[in-house]
Design a protein around this motif. Sequence first.
Motif, short mmCIF file in Angstrom:
data_model
loop_
_atom_site.label_atom_id
_atom_site.label_comp_id
_atom_site.label_asym_id
_atom_site.label_seq_id
_atom_site.Cartn_x
_atom_site.Cartn_y
_atom_site.Cartn_z
N ARG A 33 0.85 -1.20 0.00
CA ARG A 33 0.00 0.00 0.00
C ARG A 33 0.88 1.25 0.00
O ARG A 33 1.80 1.38 0.81
CB ARG A 33 -0.92 0.02 1.21
CG ARG A 33 -1.86 1.24 1.26
CD ARG A 33 -2.85 1.17 2.42
NE ARG A 33 -3.67 2.37 2.50
CZ ARG A 33 -4.79 2.57 1.80
NH1 ARG A 33 -5.21 1.62 0.96
NH2 ARG A 33 -5.49 3.69 1.92
N GLU A 43 0.79 5.57 0.00
CA GLU A 43 -0.03 6.72 0.32
C GLU A 43 0.68 8.00 -0.10
O GLU A 43 1.88 8.16 0.14
CB GLU A 43 -0.37 6.75 1.81
CG GLU A 43 -1.30 5.60 2.21
CD GLU A 43 -1.73 5.66 3.67
OE1 GLU A 43 -1.18 6.50 4.42
OE2 GLU A 43 -2.60 4.86 4.05
N ALA A 60 -4.12 13.15 -2.13
CA ALA A 60 -5.17 13.29 -3.14
C ALA A 60 -5.30 14.75 -3.54
O ALA A 60 -5.05 15.66 -2.74
CB ALA A 60 -6.50 12.77 -2.60
N HIS A 93 -7.06 17.60 -6.89
CA HIS A 93 -7.88 17.79 -8.08
C HIS A 93 -7.03 17.52 -9.32
O HIS A 93 -5.95 18.07 -9.47
CB HIS A 93 -8.43 19.23 -8.10
CG HIS A 93 -9.52 19.43 -9.09
ND1 HIS A 93 -9.33 19.38 -10.46
CD2 HIS A 93 -10.85 19.70 -8.92
CE1 HIS A 93 -10.47 19.60 -11.07
NE2 HIS A 93 -11.41 19.80 -10.15
N LYS A 108 -5.81 -1.34 -6.72
CA LYS A 108 -6.91 -0.42 -6.41
C LYS A 108 -6.34 0.97 -6.17
O LYS A 108 -5.34 1.13 -5.46
CB LYS A 108 -7.65 -0.91 -5.16
CG LYS A 108 -8.79 -0.01 -4.69
CD LYS A 108 -9.53 -0.62 -3.51
CE LYS A 108 -8.63 -0.68 -2.28
NZ LYS A 108 -9.38 -1.14 -1.08
N GLU A 165 -7.30 4.89 -4.79
CA GLU A 165 -8.25 5.59 -3.91
C GLU A 165 -8.01 7.10 -4.02
O GLU A 165 -6.86 7.53 -4.11
CB GLU A 165 -8.05 5.13 -2.46
CG GLU A 165 -8.26 3.66 -2.22
CD GLU A 165 -7.89 3.24 -0.81
OE1 GLU A 165 -7.63 4.13 0.04
OE2 GLU A 165 -7.82 2.02 -0.55
N PRO A 166 -9.07 7.89 -4.04
CA PRO A 166 -10.48 7.50 -3.82
C PRO A 166 -11.17 6.91 -5.04
O PRO A 166 -12.32 6.50 -4.97
CB PRO A 166 -11.13 8.82 -3.41
CG PRO A 166 -10.33 9.86 -4.12
CD PRO A 166 -8.92 9.37 -4.10
N GLY A 167 -10.54 6.88 -6.20
CA GLY A 167 -11.12 6.20 -7.35
C GLY A 167 -11.95 7.08 -8.25
O GLY A 167 -12.79 6.57 -8.98
N GLY A 168 -11.71 8.39 -8.24
CA GLY A 168 -12.43 9.28 -9.14
C GLY A 168 -11.62 9.60 -10.37
O GLY A 168 -10.39 9.75 -10.30
N VAL A 180 -9.55 12.81 -9.89
CA VAL A 180 -8.86 12.93 -8.61
C VAL A 180 -7.49 12.26 -8.71
O VAL A 180 -7.38 11.09 -9.13
CB VAL A 180 -9.66 12.29 -7.46
CG1 VAL A 180 -8.93 12.48 -6.13
CG2 VAL A 180 -11.06 12.86 -7.38
N PRO A 193 -4.76 10.11 -7.32
CA PRO A 193 -4.88 9.08 -6.27
C PRO A 193 -4.07 9.42 -5.03
O PRO A 193 -2.87 9.69 -5.11
CB PRO A 193 -4.34 7.81 -6.95
CG PRO A 193 -4.53 8.05 -8.41
CD PRO A 193 -4.29 9.51 -8.60
N GLY A 194 -4.76 9.41 -3.89
CA GLY A 194 -4.09 9.63 -2.62
C GLY A 194 -3.57 8.36 -2.01
O GLY A 194 -2.72 8.39 -1.11
#
Length: 431
Positions: free
Chosen positions: A222, A224, A227, A229, A273, A275-278, A281, A283-284
């Motif tokens: 994982r 990190e 996130a 715009h 995967k 995230e947040p998956g937009g 966006v 990814p954060g």
Amino acid sequence: MHAHRPLRIDRAAFAADIDALAQITEPGRPWTRRSFSPRFLQGRAWLAGRFAEAGLETRIDAAGNLIGRWSANNPHAAVLMTGSHSDTVPDGGRFDGIAGVLAGLAAIRALRAAGYDPVHTFELVDFLAEEPSEWALSCIGSRGMAGALSAKDLASLGPAGESLAAAIDRVGGSIARLDSARRDDILAFVELHIEQGPVLEAEGDDIGIVSGIAGIGRVRARFEGVAGHAGTQPMHMRADAGLALSRFMLALRDAARAVIGVGHFTATVGVAKLEPGGANVVPGAAEAIVDIRAEDDGAMAGFIEHLAIIAGEAAAAEGCRVAALTEISRTRAVACDAALRDTIAAAASSVSATTRPLASGAGHDAAFMARIAPSAMLFVPSRDGASHCPEEWTDPEALALGADVLLNALILRDQAPAGADLNRLPKGRQS
């Protein structure tokens, strides 16, 4: 059967059996017989009928394995076992599993038709749930036979909250008597399987003599970042966790390719995967499961340790951090029995089949059987290496030749005492 003259299976009957069992599938979903499902039980009933027609005493043991038994005259004789599984993954079981069960059946039919008098008791097994089941466990029946089903395994919950223990009981097993499924009377176990890979077809060889079954390790990684715009965050000011994961995946590929000299080795990311998956966006966070297959346990251990360096470098390059690098599971590699591999080679030579050593990157029931008895496998070619998909195919003659090799390997192992010359087929009556 005379010395140096091997037996052959009935090709038409074998092909008809393959077609008949494959056709027992979920409507509109070839070829699907998921373990514990009504279609699986329908296939099992069909198999039990064929076992009985071949003169086998048929039962389901406490771990849910369907077993056909041909007893030797000596009531104390050890068991020579073959078989595989009849359950499938979704949409992908045209030959996977059933080829090994039905090749064993074809071999026993040929032996009985030839008037063969077995030294050892023969058993043919359809192991329960070799494929990953809805209880997040594979090789359930062979685990049970090897005494490797834990209380935690049995308590796990599947569809509608049914425990694995209850599901095994539902398909004819008996968890109350599970210890009775564990075996200590097996002389040897030999399994035929489709290769599920491209090597035999590409190299033009008939049979793969399996050197070993790869261990499997799985690691959760994982990353990190931050996130933001997708339209307003400048490219040079981002901490994009998705890019950190991408770097990690490429470095993983390169590191796996660099592992040489220790047999079969692969590393794969098949689940990822963001995230947040937009779509708009940055990814954060990003997460992946790494699947590692290794014929050498030391190579597996060293590679998993090296993942920390790979992940750290990938994260740093994108201004992110490694939030987790967790080993989820690891199984040890299993070497196939050397004497049985020699037996398979001698049997292949007797029917003029070409061979090559080949590691199995996939898991098989033979890996658990190896805990309790000498075990080995032989592979037959898969067209284009395709498996676990509707396009899975093996040529009927390639299957039949593999069954011939299995048949004569069983004869060799049945009749040869320890230290015997396995390059000579035993004497017997002509079929």
